[in-house]
Design an enzyme around this catalytic site. Structure first.
Site, PDB file in Angstrom:
ATOM      1  N   GLN A  78      -3.834 -43.797  -4.010  1.00 54.36           N
ATOM      2  CA  GLN A  78      -4.754 -44.452  -3.084  1.00 54.36           C
ATOM      3  C   GLN A  78      -4.434 -44.058  -1.650  1.00 54.36           C
ATOM      4  OE1 GLN A  78      -5.482 -48.571  -3.772  1.00 54.36           O
ATOM      5  NE2 GLN A  78      -6.870 -48.722  -2.062  1.00 54.36           N
ATOM      6  N   PHE A  79      -5.006 -42.932  -1.219  1.00 53.75           N
ATOM      7  CA  PHE A  79      -4.743 -42.418   0.123  1.00 53.75           C
ATOM      8  C   PHE A  79      -5.169 -43.392   1.212  1.00 53.75           C
ATOM      9  CE2 PHE A  79      -9.139 -41.216  -0.319  1.00 53.75           C
ATOM     10  CZ  PHE A  79      -9.653 -41.239   0.973  1.00 53.75           C
ATOM     11  N   THR A  80      -6.074 -44.317   0.906  1.00 49.72           N
ATOM     12  CA  THR A  80      -6.574 -45.239   1.921  1.00 49.72           C
ATOM     13  C   THR A  80      -5.511 -46.208   2.429  1.00 49.72           C
ATOM     14  OG1 THR A  80      -7.417 -46.789   0.270  1.00 49.72           O
ATOM     15  CG2 THR A  80      -8.944 -45.089   1.081  1.00 49.72           C
TER      16      THR A  80
END
Length: 148
Positions: A78-80
């Site tokens: 989850q790069f966010t």
């Protein structure tokens, strides 16, 4: 690296309505990588997560680690987690790792968790995923290797 750990009774991840990873009791990990991350960061997180004592013992105290309850891990990229919301209303993601390194480190992280004796299910790096979970507690812990 940043990892959001949620203690769960069960969790699953699906892509195009097909479940690709599922666990029962254990941890749901949301995992983000930065370009500056190192193998030492991976080792730190694996050690902290596998030794973390947040399951209740017979006295109701959070005193048991994942292995003591035969827990599993569902790991989802989850790069966010590296969203920059300091300007405007649209988050920026410039501090998130480049996809090639992030994918490599995400896979490496999961391999190290498995080598530590944990059963690990995963999502698929870069995919649009639907995550379903039943929180246990809820208990949520944030790890950031920038702030060990």
């Amino acid at each position: 690296m940043r990892v959001v750990l949620q203690r769960v009774k069960k969790a699953s991840v699906a892509i195009d309505q097909q479940v690709v990873g599922a666990i029962q009791r254990g941890y749901l990990l949301l995992v983000a990588v930065r370009d500056s991350d190192t193998e030492a960061d991976l080792d730190y997180l694996v050690r902290k997560i596998t030794k973390l004592r947040i399951f209740e013992d017979e006295q109701g105290k959070m005193n048991l680690a994942l292995a003591a309850v035969q827990g599993q891990i569902l790991s989802v990229s989850q790069f966010t987690l590296y969203a920059d919301t300091s300007k405007g209303n649209r988050p920026g993601f410039a501090t998130a790792g480049q996809p090639a390194k992030a994918a490599e480190y995400y896979d490496w992280f999961n391999q190290k968790l498995q080598a530590a004796g944990v059963e690990v299910a995963t999502g698929k790096f870069g995919a649009d995923m639907a995550v379903t979970l039943v929180n246990d507690g809820p208990v949520t812990i944030l790890f950031d290797t920038e702030n060990k």
